[in-house]
Design an enzyme around this catalytic site. Structure first.
Site, mmCIF file in Angstrom:
data_model
loop_
_atom_site.group_PDB
_atom_site.id
_atom_site.type_symbol
_atom_site.label_atom_id
_atom_site.label_comp_id
_atom_site.label_asym_id
_atom_site.label_seq_id
_atom_site.Cartn_x
_atom_site.Cartn_y
_atom_site.Cartn_z
ATOM 1 N N GLU A 136 24.149 26.258 30.304
ATOM 2 C CA GLU A 136 24.437 27.662 30.583
ATOM 3 C C GLU A 136 23.239 28.503 30.139
ATOM 4 O OE1 GLU A 136 27.908 31.042 29.682
ATOM 5 O OE2 GLU A 136 27.868 29.161 28.532
ATOM 6 N N GLU B 254 30.770 41.040 29.337
ATOM 7 C CA GLU B 254 31.780 40.377 28.523
ATOM 8 C C GLU B 254 32.314 41.370 27.493
ATOM 9 O OE1 GLU B 254 30.683 35.660 28.326
ATOM 10 O OE2 GLU B 254 29.548 36.981 26.996
#
Length: 258
Positions: A152, A238
């Site tokens: 990631e 987020e």
């Protein structure tokens, strides 16, 4: 009576002629709302981009909700926003509402010449805990589920309210003309590389080639660039806690060049 009806008819015809309604959603005179996404994993796609409300961590909240609005899409870019309020679990991510670039499966990172992108965004208000970040998954299996990967890559454009990425800081580096602090750590079975602005600034306008980050990781962090395939190429926010808050992207585009 007949003359009044005739006058009214003439007036309505004149107004219709003088102010015609746009016939295309791409007409610059009118920006039509394309979609509103409020279900946990509500999804929309158009013109080579996909959007997900993606409230994957809502279970850690004591209360809250989130909705994502797609304002406009075109081949050259998109505009969208997400509005949220989350309380409880202050160190837990509640969602990752995002816009992602669509592409054909099976693209090896080593075969991609460039991954150019630009964005202009804002957050209001700013008294909250959240980040603004690109999120890119890669995997050896080109058909890997899009919910994760082997690796990631996160590129944080803002760290708001004292939140931190996964892992520990390992170095500071200059990539794509910006100075970054690199954090490395595990997210489940994935290895996560997170690049944060080393001066703590918020990059409200950002323009870069994401392939340069992968090239640097291959040369300096052992990233297996010849064996990894692109799984998702996304940008979003987020939230941890705060709100009501609104993240607004006035323009975002991404391109994968072979």
């Amino acid at each position: 009576m007949l003359s009044k009806l005739t006058t009214l008819t003439t007036l309505l015809a004149a107004l219709s002629t003088a102010s015609p309604l746009p016939t295309s959603p791409t007409t610059p005179l009118l920006r039509r709302q394309a979609a509103t996404l409020c279900d946990q994993y509500a999804y929309y796609a158009a013109n080579g981009y996909e959007f997900n409300n993606n409230n994957w961590g809502k279970g850690s909240a004591s209360s809250g909700s989130q909705c994502t609005t797609v304002q406009s899409t075109s081949q050259s870019g998109v505009s969208w926003s997400t509005s949220w309020t989350w309380q409880g679990g202050q160190d837990n991510v509640k969602s990752y509402a995002n816009a992602g670039k669509q592409f054909s499966k099976g693209l090896k990172i080593s075969n991609i010449r460039s991954m150019t992108t630009s964005i202009t965004w804002d957050y209001q208000p700013r008294d909250l805990r959240a980040n603004v970040a690109y999120d890119v998954f890669t995997a050896a299996d080109p058909n890997h589920a899009t919910s994760s990967g082997d690796y990631e890559l996160m590129i944080w454009l803002a760290r708001i309210g004292g939140v931190y990425p996964i892992g520990n800081k390992v170095t500071t580096v200059n990539i794509a003309g910006y100075n970054w602090d690199l954090y490395v750590g595990p997210n489940g079975s994935m290895k996560v590389f997170s690049f944060l602005p080393s001066d703590g600034s918020w990059k409200f306008s950002f323009n870069a080639d994401v392939k340069q980050f992968f090239t640097w990781l291959a040369q300096n962090q052992g990233y297996p660039i010849n064996d990894q395939h692109l799984i998702v190429f996304q940008q979003g926010t987020e939230p941890f806690t705060g709100g009501p808050a609104k993240y607004t992207v006035s323009n975002y585009n991404a391109n994968i060049n072979l």
